[in-house]
Scaffold this motif. Structure first.
Motif, PDB file in Angstrom:
ATOM      1  N   CYS A  18       0.902  -1.468  -0.121  1.00  0.00           N
ATOM      2  CA  CYS A  18      -0.196  -0.062  -0.062  1.00  0.00           C
ATOM      3  C   CYS A  18       0.962   1.726  -0.437  1.00  0.00           C
ATOM      4  O   CYS A  18       2.209   0.949  -0.090  1.00  0.00           O
ATOM      5  CB  CYS A  18      -0.669   0.187   1.183  1.00  0.00           C
ATOM      6  N   LYS A  19       0.708   2.034  -0.173  1.00  0.00           N
ATOM      7  CA  LYS A  19       0.929   3.911  -0.034  1.00  0.00           C
ATOM      8  C   LYS A  19       0.741   4.072   1.455  1.00  0.00           C
ATOM      9  O   LYS A  19      -0.601   5.067   1.071  1.00  0.00           O
ATOM     10  CB  LYS A  19       1.623   4.634  -1.076  1.00  0.00           C
ATOM     11  N   LYS A  20       1.394   3.886   2.094  1.00  0.00           N
ATOM     12  CA  LYS A  20       1.561   4.346   3.458  1.00  0.00           C
ATOM     13  C   LYS A  20       1.585   5.652   3.942  1.00  0.00           C
ATOM     14  O   LYS A  20       2.427   6.730   3.023  1.00  0.00           O
ATOM     15  CB  LYS A  20       2.455   3.429   4.553  1.00  0.00           C
ATOM     16  N   TYR A  22       0.130   6.567   7.125  1.00  0.00           N
ATOM     17  CA  TYR A  22       1.123   6.771   8.092  1.00  0.00           C
ATOM     18  C   TYR A  22       0.347   5.860   8.901  1.00  0.00           C
ATOM     19  O   TYR A  22       0.107   4.645   8.670  1.00  0.00           O
ATOM     20  CB  TYR A  22      -0.214   7.852   9.539  1.00  0.00           C
ATOM     21  N   GLU A  23       1.593   5.082  10.595  1.00  0.00           N
ATOM     22  CA  GLU A  23       1.867   3.955  10.915  1.00  0.00           C
ATOM     23  C   GLU A  23       1.936   4.222  12.354  1.00  0.00           C
ATOM     24  O   GLU A  23       3.143   4.119  12.313  1.00  0.00           O
ATOM     25  CB  GLU A  23       1.699   2.954  10.309  1.00  0.00           C
ATOM     26  N   LEU A  28      -2.966   2.119  10.664  1.00  0.00           N
ATOM     27  CA  LEU A  28      -2.701   2.202   9.395  1.00  0.00           C
ATOM     28  C   LEU A  28      -3.244   2.493   9.136  1.00  0.00           C
ATOM     29  O   LEU A  28      -4.467   2.715   8.682  1.00  0.00           O
ATOM     30  CB  LEU A  28      -2.196   0.863   9.087  1.00  0.00           C
ATOM     31  N   PHE A  30      -3.456   5.064   4.748  1.00  0.00           N
ATOM     32  CA  PHE A  30      -2.682   4.413   3.589  1.00  0.00           C
ATOM     33  C   PHE A  30      -3.576   5.331   2.100  1.00  0.00           C
ATOM     34  O   PHE A  30      -5.498   5.383   2.224  1.00  0.00           O
ATOM     35  CB  PHE A  30      -2.882   3.485   2.985  1.00  0.00           C
ATOM     36  N   LYS A  46      -5.281  -1.649  12.925  1.00  0.00           N
ATOM     37  CA  LYS A  46      -4.850  -3.168  12.791  1.00  0.00           C
ATOM     38  C   LYS A  46      -5.417  -4.706  13.393  1.00  0.00           C
ATOM     39  O   LYS A  46      -5.062  -5.008  12.591  1.00  0.00           O
ATOM     40  CB  LYS A  46      -2.480  -3.049  13.506  1.00  0.00           C
TER      41      LYS A  46
END
Length: 114
Positions: A18-20, A22-23, A28, A30, A46
């Motif tokens: 995925c094009k993250k 923030y995590e 998460l 994306f 999550k």
């Protein structure tokens, strides 16, 4: 807890890229692969919870974090004129992926009537 058949659980596990944006240990965020606006991100817990109608008091902390994260991400992604948040719940609510997620849309509004 995760669901081995859930696409978002597979993204959390790193099995699907995925094009993250923030995590952390609980959330998460994306970019949506089929955006409805110039900026369209998904914020997901999550832990696997199928839909908003299944949450309880134990989920309160990350639900609050999701709402606090939305404006922060929109600012970081250059959205300056407002944004929209949506949580679809169940079939009549338009939910397509049964892992609770919040859509955050920013930029010109394609859903607005012109």
């Amino acid at each position: 807890m995760s669901d081995p058949n859930c696409i978002f659980c597979k993204i959390v596990a790193g099995q699907i890229p995925c094009k993250k944006v923030y995590e952390d240990s609980e959330l998460l965020a994306f970019h949506d692969i089929h955006p409805w606006a110039p900026v369209h991100v998904l914020i997901i817990p999550k832990v696997h919870v199928a839909m908003l109608s299944e949450v309880d008091e134990t989920h309160e902390k990350w639900l609050g974090k999701m709402l606090l994260l939305a404006p922060k991400l929109m600012k970081e992604l250059g959205v300056t004129n407002g944004f929209r948040t949506v949580i679809n719940t169940g079939p009549d609510g338009g939910q397509e992926v049964y892992h609770l997620h919040m859509h955050v849309f920013g930029g010109p509004r394609p859903w607005a009537k012109g």
